[in-house]
Design a protein around this motif. Sequence first.
Motif, mmCIF file in Angstrom:
data_model
loop_
_atom_site.group_PDB
_atom_site.id
_atom_site.type_symbol
_atom_site.label_atom_id
_atom_site.label_comp_id
_atom_site.label_asym_id
_atom_site.label_seq_id
_atom_site.Cartn_x
_atom_site.Cartn_y
_atom_site.Cartn_z
ATOM 1 N N SER A 259 -26.362 -7.674 15.887
ATOM 2 C CA SER A 259 -25.545 -6.610 16.470
ATOM 3 C C SER A 259 -24.546 -6.111 15.429
ATOM 4 C CB SER A 259 -24.771 -7.127 17.693
ATOM 5 O OG SER A 259 -25.634 -7.716 18.634
ATOM 6 N N ILE A 260 -24.292 -4.818 15.460
ATOM 7 C CA ILE A 260 -23.290 -4.238 14.575
ATOM 8 C C ILE A 260 -22.482 -3.222 15.369
ATOM 9 C CG2 ILE A 260 -24.895 -2.478 13.684
ATOM 10 C CD1 ILE A 260 -23.409 -2.866 10.945
ATOM 11 N N LEU A 261 -21.189 -3.239 15.163
ATOM 12 C CA LEU A 261 -20.278 -2.403 15.941
ATOM 13 C C LEU A 261 -20.137 -1.027 15.299
ATOM 14 C CD1 LEU A 261 -18.378 -2.595 18.425
ATOM 15 C CD2 LEU A 261 -16.551 -3.234 16.844
ATOM 16 N N GLY A 262 -20.450 0.007 16.064
ATOM 17 C CA GLY A 262 -20.275 1.381 15.605
ATOM 18 C C GLY A 262 -19.034 2.003 16.215
ATOM 19 N N SER A 263 -18.556 3.071 15.601
ATOM 20 C CA SER A 263 -17.307 3.691 16.067
ATOM 21 C C SER A 263 -17.540 4.751 17.140
ATOM 22 C CB SER A 263 -16.578 4.330 14.879
ATOM 23 O OG SER A 263 -17.377 5.359 14.306
ATOM 24 N N SER A 264 -18.803 5.158 17.331
ATOM 25 C CA SER A 264 -19.099 6.196 18.316
ATOM 26 C C SER A 264 -20.568 6.116 18.694
ATOM 27 C CB SER A 264 -18.802 7.585 17.728
ATOM 28 O OG SER A 264 -19.689 7.851 16.648
ATOM 29 N N ALA A 265 -20.934 6.860 19.758
ATOM 30 C CA ALA A 265 -22.339 6.901 20.186
ATOM 31 C C ALA A 265 -23.210 7.522 19.092
ATOM 32 C CB ALA A 265 -22.461 7.698 21.478
ATOM 33 N N GLU A 266 -22.648 8.511 18.405
ATOM 34 C CA GLU A 266 -23.403 9.166 17.332
ATOM 35 C C GLU A 266 -23.639 8.208 16.170
ATOM 36 O OE1 GLU A 266 -23.985 10.984 13.543
ATOM 37 O OE2 GLU A 266 -22.033 10.156 14.159
ATOM 38 N N GLU A 267 -22.619 7.415 15.834
ATOM 39 C CA GLU A 267 -22.775 6.446 14.744
ATOM 40 C C GLU A 267 -23.754 5.349 15.148
ATOM 41 O OE1 GLU A 267 -19.600 5.313 11.819
ATOM 42 O OE2 GLU A 267 -19.599 3.480 13.051
ATOM 43 N N LYS A 268 -23.684 4.914 16.386
ATOM 44 C CA LYS A 268 -24.622 3.913 16.894
ATOM 45 C C LYS A 268 -26.064 4.376 16.697
ATOM 46 C CE LYS A 268 -26.376 2.006 21.212
ATOM 47 N NZ LYS A 268 -26.294 2.012 22.680
ATOM 48 N N LYS A 269 -26.328 5.639 16.978
ATOM 49 C CA LYS A 269 -27.675 6.190 16.841
ATOM 50 C C LYS A 269 -28.147 6.139 15.391
ATOM 51 C CE LYS A 269 -30.393 10.306 18.070
ATOM 52 N NZ LYS A 269 -30.333 11.680 18.643
ATOM 53 N N ARG A 270 -27.254 6.444 14.466
ATOM 54 C CA ARG A 270 -27.615 6.411 13.051
ATOM 55 C C ARG A 270 -27.862 4.978 12.568
ATOM 56 N NH1 ARG A 270 -23.570 7.524 10.175
ATOM 57 N NH2 ARG A 270 -21.985 8.235 11.661
ATOM 58 N N LEU A 271 -26.993 4.066 12.979
ATOM 59 C CA LEU A 271 -27.159 2.660 12.598
ATOM 60 C C LEU A 271 -28.474 2.110 13.122
ATOM 61 C CD1 LEU A 271 -23.538 1.308 13.275
ATOM 62 C CD2 LEU A 271 -24.542 1.888 11.067
ATOM 63 N N ASP A 272 -28.753 2.387 14.377
ATOM 64 C CA ASP A 272 -29.981 1.903 15.004
ATOM 65 C C ASP A 272 -31.219 2.423 14.273
ATOM 66 O OD1 ASP A 272 -31.283 0.480 17.240
ATOM 67 O OD2 ASP A 272 -31.947 2.484 17.835
ATOM 68 N N SER A 273 -31.177 3.683 13.865
ATOM 69 C CA SER A 273 -32.331 4.267 13.175
ATOM 70 C C SER A 273 -32.606 3.566 11.850
ATOM 71 C CB SER A 273 -32.100 5.772 12.936
ATOM 72 O OG SER A 273 -31.112 5.984 11.943
ATOM 73 N N GLN A 274 -31.554 3.183 11.140
ATOM 74 C CA GLN A 274 -31.734 2.536 9.839
ATOM 75 C C GLN A 274 -32.152 1.068 9.986
ATOM 76 O OE1 GLN A 274 -31.926 3.899 6.995
ATOM 77 N NE2 GLN A 274 -31.197 5.957 7.550
ATOM 78 N N ILE A 275 -31.676 0.422 11.039
ATOM 79 C CA ILE A 275 -32.122 -0.957 11.289
ATOM 80 C C ILE A 275 -33.618 -0.983 11.573
ATOM 81 C CG2 ILE A 275 -31.953 -2.919 12.887
ATOM 82 C CD1 ILE A 275 -28.935 -2.145 13.166
ATOM 83 N N LYS A 276 -34.104 0.000 12.324
ATOM 84 C CA LYS A 276 -35.541 0.090 12.608
ATOM 85 C C LYS A 276 -36.343 0.320 11.325
ATOM 86 C CE LYS A 276 -35.069 1.812 17.346
ATOM 87 N NZ LYS A 276 -35.173 2.986 18.240
ATOM 88 N N ILE A 277 -35.805 1.115 10.430
ATOM 89 C CA ILE A 277 -36.477 1.372 9.160
ATOM 90 C C ILE A 277 -36.570 0.090 8.330
ATOM 91 C CG2 ILE A 277 -36.202 2.553 6.931
ATOM 92 C CD1 ILE A 277 -35.100 4.952 8.555
ATOM 93 N N LEU A 278 -35.540 -0.744 8.400
ATOM 94 C CA LEU A 278 -35.554 -2.022 7.687
ATOM 95 C C LEU A 278 -36.551 -3.006 8.301
ATOM 96 C CD1 LEU A 278 -31.736 -2.580 7.094
ATOM 97 C CD2 LEU A 278 -33.459 -2.325 5.308
ATOM 98 N N VAL A 279 -36.566 -3.047 9.622
ATOM 99 C CA VAL A 279 -37.409 -4.016 10.329
ATOM 100 C C VAL A 279 -38.888 -3.690 10.193
ATOM 101 C CG1 VAL A 279 -38.060 -4.811 12.647
ATOM 102 C CG2 VAL A 279 -35.650 -4.742 11.981
ATOM 103 N N ARG A 280 -39.222 -2.407 10.212
ATOM 104 C CA ARG A 280 -40.626 -1.988 10.245
ATOM 105 C C ARG A 280 -41.484 -2.616 9.147
ATOM 106 N NH1 ARG A 280 -45.099 -1.293 11.981
ATOM 107 N NH2 ARG A 280 -46.176 0.675 12.178
#
Length: 397
Positions: A259-280
């Motif tokens: 889990s990683i803490l984002g400052s906003s819903a928009e930032e959460k979306k960006r973080l999530d997208s990059q984590i998926k790119i790493l995991v894939r």
Amino acid sequence: MHSALRIASRQATTLRRASVFGLQAARAGSTWANVPQGPPVCITEAFKADSFEKKINLGVGAYRDDKGKPYVLPSVRTAEEKVVNAKLNKEYAGITGSISGTGALRIAAAFLQRFYPGDKTIYIPNPSWANHKAVFSDAGLKVQQYRYYDKNTIGLDFEGLIVDIKAAPKGSIFLFHACAHNPTGVDPSQEQWKEISEAVKAQGHFSFFDMAYQGFASGDTDKDAFALRYFVEQGHEVCLAQSFAKNMGLYGERVGAFSILGSSAEEKKRLDSQIKILVRPMYSNPPIHGARVASEILNTPALYQQWLGEVKEMADRIITMRSLLKSNLEKLGSRHDWSHITSQIGMFAYTGLDAESMKKLAKEHSVYATMDGRISVAGITSDNVGRLAEAIYKVKG
């Protein structure tokens, strides 16, 4: 006929010898001929090789019941039965989801290496879980240590810890064990955590929590989450590697979360997208069975309450074993102060024994643990605690 058989036998022998010679030649010229033998990753081999009936394994990093056997929680049995009876399909889960605590650490390390804007150096406690350095180094992070354990007091070097936090370059990454520190069993108090928080905030450091033993420190999952929750309340930027291996006994199911803490819903979306790119490209998708079991427990009120009670029972057994070991050593007349055995918490304890003493325990008493003096308290039982105390007494006095 007999002559023909002898000829056939000689031919077969010749072929076997040729095959063996060919195999040896192939091995000698193998692509992997220069790969060296690595050191053993645990003490299991030495323990298994010991034929003594009453040998004791205090190196295993998993909970054991009072008979020394692996323990499956009743809540897990019930949840698993519900999952199986639901006859769910075996389709892929979403990409997001980590393969237990180590997987969560590896994802976090890769994310920080790729995106953390500051220096790619992570500070871990000295000592820390042995795999921390390897996980972070393999992901491309530089690893430094901060003072944590004071071998003279067999306790926390709080002053050294604070000094090192303040001395590190601003904006550094600091790894903290959220509770039940592995390997020392030494945790900061809540007041000390508050001071640590202030020092971290003053330096603008990024806090990375590893929570592998939630509930195993005090028996209370909420109390054991104090440090993480306090840091979040104080406005720190944090990430978390979490495992359900210990507190649900799901070791082989590989259930965890990054889990990683984002400052906003928009930032959460960006973080999530990059984590998926790493995991894939790393492992693509997490396993689903253990995650379904854990989810069933966490989202079913009755099962959740049952599980909390079981976590407390496991923690209480460990606390009891600590007390019994200390009292047995005192009854034997040991001249040493063993109060640290009961003041430390969690699955592991630093005994204060040196490497030579640990070698003697293994060689002369069939008691196996790591050379740094760490023991898994979960490996102590009502049946072996007396013999363990006698062995330590004979070695240490």
